[in-house]
Design an enzyme around this catalytic site. Structure first.
Site, short mmCIF file in Angstrom:
data_model
loop_
_atom_site.label_atom_id
_atom_site.label_comp_id
_atom_site.label_asym_id
_atom_site.label_seq_id
_atom_site.Cartn_x
_atom_site.Cartn_y
_atom_site.Cartn_z
N GLY A 61 -2.15 5.16 6.44
CA GLY A 61 -2.75 5.26 5.11
C GLY A 61 -1.71 5.54 4.04
N GLU B 228 -2.42 -2.80 11.05
CA GLU B 228 -1.28 -3.65 10.72
C GLU B 228 -1.80 -5.00 10.24
OE1 GLU B 228 2.09 -2.51 11.18
OE2 GLU B 228 0.84 -0.74 11.33
N ASP C 172 1.78 -1.15 19.01
CA ASP C 172 2.20 -0.26 17.92
C ASP C 172 2.52 1.15 18.48
OD1 ASP C 172 2.04 0.39 14.81
OD2 ASP C 172 0.87 1.92 15.82
N LYS D 99 6.22 3.22 18.69
CA LYS D 99 6.42 4.60 18.22
C LYS D 99 6.89 5.48 19.38
CE LYS D 99 2.96 3.98 14.61
NZ LYS D 99 1.52 3.97 14.34
N THR E 241 0.83 -1.22 0.00
CA THR E 241 0.00 0.00 0.00
C THR E 241 0.87 1.27 0.00
OG1 THR E 241 -1.59 -1.25 1.30
CG2 THR E 241 -1.89 1.12 1.25
N GLY F 135 2.91 8.69 10.64
CA GLY F 135 2.64 8.71 9.20
C GLY F 135 3.07 10.02 8.56
N1 HSE Z 1 -1.34 0.50 12.04
C1 HSE Z 1 -0.80 1.80 12.22
C2 HSE Z 1 -1.90 2.69 12.79
C3 HSE Z 1 -0.30 2.34 10.91
O1 HSE Z 1 -3.05 2.26 12.87
O2 HSE Z 1 -1.60 3.79 13.20
C4 HSE Z 1 0.90 3.20 10.97
O3 HSE Z 1 1.91 2.77 11.80
#
Ligand code: HSE
Length: 433
Positions: A302, A190, A201, A205, A13, A134
């Site tokens: 995205g 994910e 997740d 980060k 993607t 992102g």
């Molecule tokens: N799966 C992650 C989210 C995408 O939902 O933020 C970006 O790391």
């Protein structure tokens, strides 16, 4: 104008989004990079799946050596995600003389020290803006733009999937399962959405941001984290009644005793910027000693938002700016200033929201209040609705507390859950002032 060749590994993607920008906005990219950026090779194991971009003839291949052996390819983008084979591939790319751009937060949170040290030894750089938030330029903001500051705190909504689910539950009264299925359909989640909804997740980060901002060397698995799976529609309704929304907050806060780090579903006061972050959006509030508070908001997941950050890193790498940043930040380097240590989670204090299912009988509230009092936890307010429906003779009781430590609260809840008049498991969420 000169041309520089880049290679991309991972035509999923985000990879497709990156190809779109490089192929469809080539002139703009060239102006910003000072050179034409030619997408020379795209490597993926799947050569047949249709994507919504057509690559020039001969670009798509399943053979990584078409990048590693091509000395004219100077920059390689890793967008495979996950740990292996991403780790091995990034090492191969570095060894073959490429500067690397990656969006892979799991890889950096797990293998950051190894990869960064290897890149330093080889005189190469790794750029990773897309790994957190992102499209939000939070890595550049903390690493460069706010470098005059001692960062005091970071409060982030760092997982778009969780935020989307919470928003759907709040706005549409959707069930958790329906909202998660929609998030997956929209491409926010994910491959394994457990990492999204259990706080992992966001913890990965946060580990990257905490290293960047505070030099903290805390493995993401050692960051206390609670996901959104415990949040029920009832909690969302009570939070609204109390003037709050529930958000999955990732927090890094410098206190005299050290760095407090955690990911927790948190009641955030309605009308504050963090409470207004909706759908798949991410936001990060950073407080620095000179700048005060700054707030970043944008799409944290995205295709195109993430591709925006990846291509910006490619441009920075082509310009040579990424190499300077990489050298000066000295991330995960032993030469970096002594890191701050993370504070014991049990000692981290805050206000709490509790939702208990209790028997509607005389003395129940007194028993619960007694346990909280024994653990030095002071009650700020209590809600029990006369009209609330009973389930198996139990009714919900919601308690807001004043400041208490996590350690005291978890002992108190364990004792409360043992009372015969309480049906475990009670829900406890943190409350942001
Ligand atoms: N799966 C992650 C989210 C995408 O939902 O933020 C970006 O790391």
């Amino acid at each position: 104008m000169d041309t520089v060749k880049v290679g991309l590994v991972g035509f999923g993607t985000i990879g497709t989004g990156v190809c779109k920008i490089l192929l469809e906005a080539g002139d703009r990219v060239a102006r910003r990079a000072g050179r034409r950026v030619q997408l020379a090779k795209v490597v993926d194991t799947d050569l047949v799946r249709p994507r919504d971009i057509t690559l020039p003839e001969g670009v798509l291949t399943s053979d990584l050596s078409q990048i590693t052996r091509d000395e004219e390819i100077k920059v390689a983008i890793e967008l495979i995600g996950g740990l292996e084979p991403a780790r091995t591939i990034v090492l191969q790319l570095l060894e073959s003389g490429k500067d690397v751009v990656t969006a892979n937060k799991a890889l950096l949170a797990e293998h950051g020290p190894e990869l960064f040290n290897r890149a330093r030894k080889l005189g190469r750089s790794i750029a990773f803006e897309a790994s957190v938030g992102g499209g939000i330029p939070i890595i550049a903001a903390i690493g460069q733009c706010l470098s005059a500051n001692q960062i005091r705190s970071i409060h982030g909504i760092l997982n778009g999937t969780s935020n989307y689910i919470l928003t759907q539950m709040e706005d549409q009264a959707s069930s958790y399962e329906t909202a998660l299925a929609n998030a997956q359909k929209l491409g926010y989640a994910e491959a394994n959405p457990t990492m999204d909804v259990d706080g992992s997740d966001a913890a990965q980060k946060l580990a990257i941001l905490a290293h960047l901002a505070f030099g903290a060397r805390v493995h993401w698995k050692n960051i206390a984290r609670v996901g959104i799976t415990s949040v029920d529609l009832a909690d969302i309704r009570y939070a609204r009644e109390l003037g709050y929304r529930i958000k999955l907050l990732a927090v890094a806060e410098l206190v005299p005793e050290g760095l407090e780090l955690h990911v927790s579903p948190t009641l955030v006061r309605h009308g504050t910027p963090l409470a207004e972050v909706r759908e798949n959006y991410n936001a990060i509030r950073v407080v620095g000693d000179a700048v005060g508070g700054v707030f970043f908001h944008g799409q944290g997941a995205g295709q195109m938002p993430t591709a925006s950050a990846v291509v910006a890193d490619v441009i920075d790498t082509v310009l040579g700016r990424a190499a300077i940043t990489f050298r000066t930040l000295e991330l995960w380097s032993d030469h970096r200033e002594a890191p701050v240590s993370a504070r014991d989670w049990a000692k981290v204090a805050g206000r709490y929201y509790l939702r208990l299912m209790v028997a509607d009988r005389p003395g129940v509230l007194a028993e619960i209040a007694g346990i909280l009092g024994k653990h030095e936890i002071s009650i700020a307010s209590v809600i029990q609705h006369e009209t609330e429906e009973e389930t198996e003779g139990m009714v919900p009781l919601v308690i807001m507390t004043h400041h208490a430590t996590e350690g005291a609260m978890s002992k108190a809840i364990a004792a409360i859950d043992k009372l015969p008049v309480v049906r475990p498991k009670s829900v406890r969420l943190r409350v942001r002032e």
